[in-house]
Design a protein around this motif. Structure first.
Motif, PDB file in Angstrom:
ATOM      1  N   ARG A  43       0.819  -1.216   0.000  1.00 19.15           N
ATOM      2  CA  ARG A  43       0.000   0.000   0.000  1.00 19.15           C
ATOM      3  C   ARG A  43       0.854   1.269   0.000  1.00 19.15           C
ATOM      4  N   TYR A  44       2.144   1.123   0.293  1.00 17.60           N
ATOM      5  CA  TYR A  44       3.046   2.269   0.248  1.00 17.60           C
ATOM      6  C   TYR A  44       3.360   2.691  -1.176  1.00 17.60           C
ATOM      7  N   TYR A  45       3.219   1.757  -2.088  1.00 11.38           N
ATOM      8  CA  TYR A  45       3.672   2.004  -3.457  1.00 11.38           C
ATOM      9  C   TYR A  45       2.734   2.955  -4.189  1.00 11.38           C
ATOM     10  N   THR A  46       3.326   4.002  -4.719  1.00  6.31           N
ATOM     11  CA  THR A  46       2.573   4.958  -5.522  1.00  6.31           C
ATOM     12  C   THR A  46       3.035   4.795  -6.961  1.00  6.31           C
ATOM     13  N   LEU A  47       2.106   4.498  -7.842  1.00 13.93           N
ATOM     14  CA  LEU A  47       2.464   4.311  -9.241  1.00 13.93           C
ATOM     15  C   LEU A  47       2.966   5.612  -9.846  1.00 13.93           C
ATOM     16  N   GLY A  48       4.102   5.521 -10.506  1.00 12.62           N
ATOM     17  CA  GLY A  48       4.636   6.660 -11.238  1.00 12.62           C
ATOM     18  C   GLY A  48       4.186   6.589 -12.686  1.00 12.62           C
ATOM     19  N   LEU A  49       4.486   7.624 -13.437  1.00 14.76           N
ATOM     20  CA  LEU A  49       4.092   7.691 -14.840  1.00 14.76           C
ATOM     21  C   LEU A  49       4.631   6.506 -15.629  1.00 14.76           C
ATOM     22  N   ARG A  81       3.547   1.493 -18.550  1.00 12.81           N
ATOM     23  CA  ARG A  81       3.826   0.054 -18.728  1.00 12.81           C
ATOM     24  C   ARG A  81       2.555  -0.762 -18.635  1.00 12.81           C
ATOM     25  N   ILE A  82       1.680  -0.409 -17.701  1.00 12.13           N
ATOM     26  CA  ILE A  82       0.409  -1.131 -17.560  1.00 12.13           C
ATOM     27  C   ILE A  82      -0.424  -0.966 -18.821  1.00 12.13           C
ATOM     28  N   SER A  83      -0.543   0.257 -19.267  1.00 13.46           N
ATOM     29  CA  SER A  83      -1.331   0.537 -20.460  1.00 13.46           C
ATOM     30  C   SER A  83      -0.751  -0.189 -21.674  1.00 13.46           C
ATOM     31  N   ALA A  84       0.566  -0.165 -21.840  1.00 14.25           N
ATOM     32  CA  ALA A  84       1.205  -0.830 -22.986  1.00 14.25           C
ATOM     33  C   ALA A  84       1.000  -2.337 -22.927  1.00 14.25           C
ATOM     34  N   ALA A  85       1.094  -2.913 -21.732  1.00 14.96           N
ATOM     35  CA  ALA A  85       0.886  -4.362 -21.597  1.00 14.96           C
ATOM     36  C   ALA A  85      -0.548  -4.737 -21.948  1.00 14.96           C
ATOM     37  N   MET A  86      -1.500  -3.935 -21.501  1.00 14.36           N
ATOM     38  CA  MET A  86      -2.907  -4.221 -21.810  1.00 14.36           C
ATOM     39  C   MET A  86      -3.155  -4.096 -23.309  1.00 14.36           C
TER      40      MET A  86
END
Length: 190
Positions: A161-167, A172-177
């Motif tokens: 829960r500490y992790y904040t997604l960076g740009l 990377r998520i969008s490209a993988a999807m």
């Protein structure tokens, strides 16, 4: 704390009088390992290790020639502030020139001072920000989450829960999807 991801209460006591060698980091708990060019830290009691059933060992690698080389900074610190092996690890010279332990309040105010020097709002940061930032940095580096969990000595997955997604991660998520969609429906297909 950033590289260590340890609890601040393992690093420094609430006051000089509250220093406990089995709980707080001592000089003898940090050892330079020349063949690895790394520091070996040993914690005996933590939030998740309350009965001293094992030791939690963390290695911090150095980076020769880098401005923020933990090994060189450690060596410089120890040379500038000699102390007995059982003394608190983090000490500073008071106005009277005598070494005294860094306390939780001193650590907290030091973090806020450094944050202000960076031009950030100190009210948004605390010493715990170092643990959180270290976890986010480790996760963002692509290391398997297990390593972050181990180094921070977490028993649960609450560190996630500490992790904040960076740009970069969001892209990377969008490209993988998109890659999955494009494989399922190739160009020119029906």
């Amino acid at each position: 704390m950033y590289a260590l991801r340890v609890y601040r209460s393992n690093l420094v006591p609430g006051s000089s009088a509250l220093f406990e060698g089995h709980k707080h980091l001592r000089r003898c708990d940090v050892v330079f390992v020349p063949e690895l060019y790394a520091l070996r830290l040993t914690l005996r009691e933590t939030k998740t290790l309350q009965f001293r059933e094992r030791e939690h060992v963390i290695f911090v690698t150095g980076s020769k020639g880098a401005p923020l080389d933990p090994v060189r900074l450690y060596q410089d610190y120890v040379a500038a502030h000699p102390a007995a092996p059982t003394d608190p690890f983090f000490m500073f010279r008071g106005a009277d020139g005598v070494l005294q332990p860094l306390t939780l309040d001193g650590l907290a105010s030091g973090v806020k001072e450094l944050v202000a020097l960076l031009g950030l709002d100190p009210s948004q940061y605390a010493s715990h920000s170092l643990r959180r930032g270290g976890s986010s940095g480790a996760l963002a580096s692509g290391l398997a989450p297990f390593f972050t969990r181990f180094q921070g000595d977490w028993k649960s997955e609450c560190y996630l829960r500490y992790y904040t997604l960076g740009l970069r991660d969001m892209l990377r998520i969008s490209a993988a999807m998109l890659s999955q969609v494009n494989r399922a429906w190739p160009a020119g297909g029906s």
